[in-house]
Enzyme design. Structure first.
Site, PDB file in Angstrom:
ATOM      1  N   SER A  50      -6.081 -14.882   4.700  1.00  0.00           N
ATOM      2  CA  SER A  50      -5.909 -14.247   6.009  1.00  0.00           C
ATOM      3  C   SER A  50      -4.875 -14.994   6.843  1.00  0.00           C
ATOM      4  O   SER A  50      -4.911 -16.217   6.935  1.00  0.00           O
ATOM      5  CB  SER A  50      -7.246 -14.236   6.746  1.00  0.00           C
ATOM      6  OG  SER A  50      -7.043 -13.821   8.075  1.00  0.00           O
ATOM      7  N   HIS A  76      -7.668   0.750   2.205  1.00  0.00           N
ATOM      8  CA  HIS A  76      -7.376  -0.649   2.513  1.00  0.00           C
ATOM      9  C   HIS A  76      -6.159  -0.816   3.443  1.00  0.00           C
ATOM     10  O   HIS A  76      -5.958  -1.895   4.000  1.00  0.00           O
ATOM     11  CB  HIS A  76      -7.121  -1.393   1.201  1.00  0.00           C
ATOM     12  CG  HIS A  76      -7.534  -2.825   1.220  1.00  0.00           C
ATOM     13  ND1 HIS A  76      -7.551  -3.585   2.368  1.00  0.00           N
ATOM     14  CD2 HIS A  76      -7.937  -3.651   0.221  1.00  0.00           C
ATOM     15  CE1 HIS A  76      -7.953  -4.822   2.058  1.00  0.00           C
ATOM     16  NE2 HIS A  76      -8.194  -4.890   0.780  1.00  0.00           N
ATOM     17  N   PRO A 127     -11.221  -0.617  -1.695  1.00  0.00           N
ATOM     18  CA  PRO A 127     -12.402  -1.428  -1.984  1.00  0.00           C
ATOM     19  C   PRO A 127     -13.656  -0.719  -1.486  1.00  0.00           C
ATOM     20  O   PRO A 127     -13.570   0.167  -0.636  1.00  0.00           O
ATOM     21  CB  PRO A 127     -12.151  -2.714  -1.199  1.00  0.00           C
ATOM     22  CG  PRO A 127     -11.266  -2.298  -0.075  1.00  0.00           C
ATOM     23  CD  PRO A 127     -10.484  -1.103  -0.528  1.00  0.00           C
ATOM     24  N   TYR A 165       0.786  -1.235   0.000  1.00  0.00           N
ATOM     25  CA  TYR A 165       0.000   0.000   0.000  1.00  0.00           C
ATOM     26  C   TYR A 165       0.822   1.291   0.000  1.00  0.00           C
ATOM     27  O   TYR A 165       0.696   2.101  -0.911  1.00  0.00           O
ATOM     28  CB  TYR A 165      -0.960   0.005   1.198  1.00  0.00           C
ATOM     29  CG  TYR A 165      -1.985  -1.103   1.095  1.00  0.00           C
ATOM     30  CD1 TYR A 165      -2.895  -1.137   0.039  1.00  0.00           C
ATOM     31  CD2 TYR A 165      -2.025  -2.130   2.022  1.00  0.00           C
ATOM     32  CE1 TYR A 165      -3.811  -2.153  -0.087  1.00  0.00           C
ATOM     33  CE2 TYR A 165      -2.946  -3.158   1.906  1.00  0.00           C
ATOM     34  CZ  TYR A 165      -3.838  -3.169   0.845  1.00  0.00           C
ATOM     35  OH  TYR A 165      -4.737  -4.185   0.713  1.00  0.00           O
ATOM     36  N   SER A 210     -10.608 -12.202  -4.692  1.00  0.00           N
ATOM     37  CA  SER A 210     -10.830 -12.217  -3.248  1.00  0.00           C
ATOM     38  C   SER A 210     -12.250 -12.683  -2.971  1.00  0.00           C
ATOM     39  O   SER A 210     -13.191 -12.236  -3.633  1.00  0.00           O
ATOM     40  CB  SER A 210     -10.634 -10.811  -2.691  1.00  0.00           C
ATOM     41  OG  SER A 210     -10.721 -10.835  -1.295  1.00  0.00           O
ATOM     42  N   GLN A 211     -12.388 -13.583  -1.990  1.00  0.00           N
ATOM     43  CA  GLN A 211     -13.728 -13.965  -1.547  1.00  0.00           C
ATOM     44  C   GLN A 211     -14.130 -13.030  -0.417  1.00  0.00           C
ATOM     45  O   GLN A 211     -13.426 -12.935   0.582  1.00  0.00           O
ATOM     46  CB  GLN A 211     -13.742 -15.416  -1.041  1.00  0.00           C
ATOM     47  CG  GLN A 211     -15.095 -15.788  -0.481  1.00  0.00           C
ATOM     48  CD  GLN A 211     -15.177 -17.187   0.102  1.00  0.00           C
ATOM     49  OE1 GLN A 211     -16.147 -17.879  -0.116  1.00  0.00           O
ATOM     50  NE2 GLN A 211     -14.184 -17.616   0.874  1.00  0.00           N
TER      51      GLN A 211
END
Length: 640
Positions: A451, A335, A109, A96, A551-552
């Site tokens: 994660s 994010h 997002p 980032y 991404s879920q």
């Protein structure tokens, strides 16, 4: 007594959170050989044979006994011993803070709420007032450390997860920098706890104090303040240029503009109030567009540019709640402080608060006399005006470039996949590989966030979904010579899903390769070593260009998450699996002629149906086989 019970419960949760943080393990450093072997396996089928030979030699040299890799690994293990989380700062900067692209579309997002039906302007403000009350209640839970601890779901379910990200929701601010951004988090000193919200309305910014005389505003009082703000924003004579658009610019450009702004005390004062606020609430003007899912997603991602609500934002603030007068509502988040799950949990809490409890509008007689909200003032010179114009142009180009398709696949969802005894996430990842292969005849480096909150201060690592097994499966599904039988295809599907599941387990237990390789690269830089050849190799550079970024983000309340692609020639693919349907948000850029969100969605739909048909044929064949073998085992009865 009930109050006492509540206090005891909060103390208990606090102790549990404290205890968990003490007992959560540190992120491991994987064995060097394991990472290098996995790296080679991840890239071999994605590069030309000649290139792979070169890469293999470089990797072997790097990992040789007494080689550079061992030196760096030793230092990395020392860093693990000395820090809470050895990868956190490296990862945050790489992912980032060092990124110079504009936050909207490229990084931030968004959560898109269902279209709201407001009777009138006041009804929309009522919704905003309830939303603010919901946010204050959620923040109170965070401040009291009374949030229940998250436990892992899916693979290796039941493990307690690190809760640190939640404590950054309302206390973070991302400052733009010329070379790298700075993420500041206000620590819990009572004096620094933010007690005001910034409300954006008609590209103007207002301070809304949510605590007056040590007492929080109730819903009626907040509504009254919001009505005053909209009235103040109507006043054309007092309207100032749209300063918020500067935050939508590239990070270096915004840092330069901010340096120009802070030369004036008025601007410094206004910035200080924004930078210390709890969150931003954006009251958007109607966009005039048909509010389909795709349109609402686009409007949440970039506000529709400077002609619509693109300047009615402040992108450096972690949480921006958007309430459109036309019912287009959602959340935009920076994010860098936290992952999608934190955005989901907060958004769901707020939506349940809005729709669940009866409105707590107080009687008019009980409203206090409140000081009016304050408009933030700005001083501009021609130089800053130039920055504003340029930022507006660049945002407009981003708006015109984003190709988005929100697709609700209604034929089946998680239940059908589970009946096949397959992981829904792995199944969907394999379907995305099939869609990409149908589009371009090859597989590419793919990012799926995993994660690592099982560890102290854990954020994410990467699941590299473009596995050799996925390639074998998609080739069998697209082979026009019909070479493969259903049972061969089915075997390849199971192999691909198993490979994906195994990589997922490795990633969530701290054994993936991306963070480890980044750590080795950063240690080399800290030691002022010449950059090791492995990191200059074109295979490594290509393997970090994630043409497919996935991404879920599952939700339990009706809403969906989306984001833009991370490279100019790439796709963003966010998905939300439900029991009987799956929502996909596919993004790409119009300027790249090799990508098309509509085409991707079309072949994704085809692929999901083809995989279902394959599974159904497999099940039918298995049933038939079972019936036959059962029949063979029965004694044959004569007709008499």
């Amino acid at each position: 007594l009930s109050e006492l019970g509540k206090d005891i419960k909060i103390i208990y949760i606090n102790l549990l959170v404290f205890f968990l943080h003490q007992v959560l393990p540190k992120v491991p450093v994987p064995p060097l050989k394991q990472t290098l072997d996995t790296y080679l396996k991840c890239v071999q089928h994605l590069v030309k044979e000649e290139q792979f030979k070169k890469t293999k030699a470089i990797v072997e040299k790097f990992g040789a006994p007494g080689g550079v890799g061992e030196v760096l690994q030793k230092k990395l293990l020392e860093r693990r011993d000395k820090t809470t989380n050895w990868v956190y700062d490296y990862w945050l900067e790489d992912m980032y803070l060092n990124n110079r692209l504009a936050l909207p579309v490229n990084s931030s997002p968004v959560m898109v709420f269902p279209k709201q039906t407001f009777r009138d302007h006041k009804d929309a403000l009522r919704f905003a007032a309830r939303l603010i009350r919901g946010v204050l209640e959620y923040k109170a839970l965070i401040d009291a450390r009374a949030l229940p601890v998250d436990f892992a779901r899916g693979q290796l379910a039941g493990t307690p997860l690190c809760m640190e990200q939640y404590y950054r929701l309302f206390t973070s601010y991302r400052y733009p920098g010329l070379k790298t951004d700075v993420l500041k988090v206000q620590m819990n000193a009572a004096s620094s706890v933010p007690e005001h919200i910034i409300v954006a309305c008609k590209n103007q910014f207002f301070v809304l104090d949510v605590v007056v005389n040590s007492k929080q505003l109730n819903e009626t009082e907040i509504l009254s303040q919001l009505e005053k703000i909209t009235k103040m924003a109507e006043n054309a004579e007092e309207r100032l240029p749209p300063v918020g658009i500067l935050t939508s610019d590239g990070r270096t450009e915004w840092a330069q503009a901010r340096d120009a702004l802070i030369k004036d005390q008025t601007n410094r004062d206004s910035l200080a109030l924004i930078e210390s606020c709890m969150c931003v609430v954006c009251l958007d003007e109607p966009s005039g567009l048909e509010p389909r899912d795709t349109t609402r997603a686009l409007l949440m991602l970039h506000g529709g540019g400077r002609e619509k609500n693109g300047a009615n934002r402040w992108y450096d603030k972690s949480m921006q709640f958007v309430v459109g007068m036309d019912g287009v509502c959602g959340v935009v988040c920076d994010h860098s402080p936290f992952e999608g799950i934190v955005l989901v949990q907060c958004s769901e809490y707020v939506m349940k608060y809005i729709t669940g409890s009866p409105s707590k509008m107080a009687r008019a007689s009980s409203i206090r006399e409140l000081p009016p909200p304050r408009r933030l003032l700005w001083k501009f010179n021609p130089h800053i005006q130039g920055h504003l114009a340029a930022a507006g142009d660049r945002l407009q180009r981003l708006v015109n470039n984003l190709d988005m398709d929100v697709f609700k696949f209604k034929v089946y969802g998680k239940e059908f996949i589970k009946k096949q005894k397959m992981s829904p996430d792995a199944f969907i990842q394999v379907a995305l590989q099939l869609a990409f292969f149908k589009c371009s005849g090859r597989l590419v480096s793919t990012y799926e966030s995993a994660s690592i909150r099982r560890f102290q201060e854990g954020r994410v690592d990467n699941i590299r979904s473009a596995t050799p097994e996925a390639l074998a499966f998609v080739k069998s599904m697209t082979d026009e010579r019909a070479t493969f039988t259903d049972s061969e295809k089915m075997k390849r599907l199971r192999d691909a899903i198993n490979a994906q599941t195994n990589y997922t387990i490795a990633a969530i237990t701290g054994m993936a390769i991306d963070n480890h390789l980044l750590g080795l690269l950063r240690i080399a830089k800290e030691l002022n070593m010449e950059k090791p050849e492995i990191f200059c190799d074109e295979t490594y550079l290509a393997s970090n260009q994630f043409i497919l970024s996935t991404s879920q983000v599952p939700t339990t309340v009706e809403m969906f998450c989306c984001y833009g692609p991370v490279v100019p020639n790439g796709y963003g693919a966010c998905y939300n699996p439900q029991s009987d349907h799956i929502i996909f948000c596919v993004s790409s850029f119009w300027e790249n002629t090799g990508t098309s969100s509509a085409v991707f969605v079309k072949v994704l739909n085809e692929g999901l149906l083809e995989i279902r048909d394959l599974c159904n044929r497999g099940s039918a064949a298995a049933t038939k086989l079972a019936d036959c073998s059962q029949g063979a085992g029965q004694p044959h009865k004569s007709g008499k």
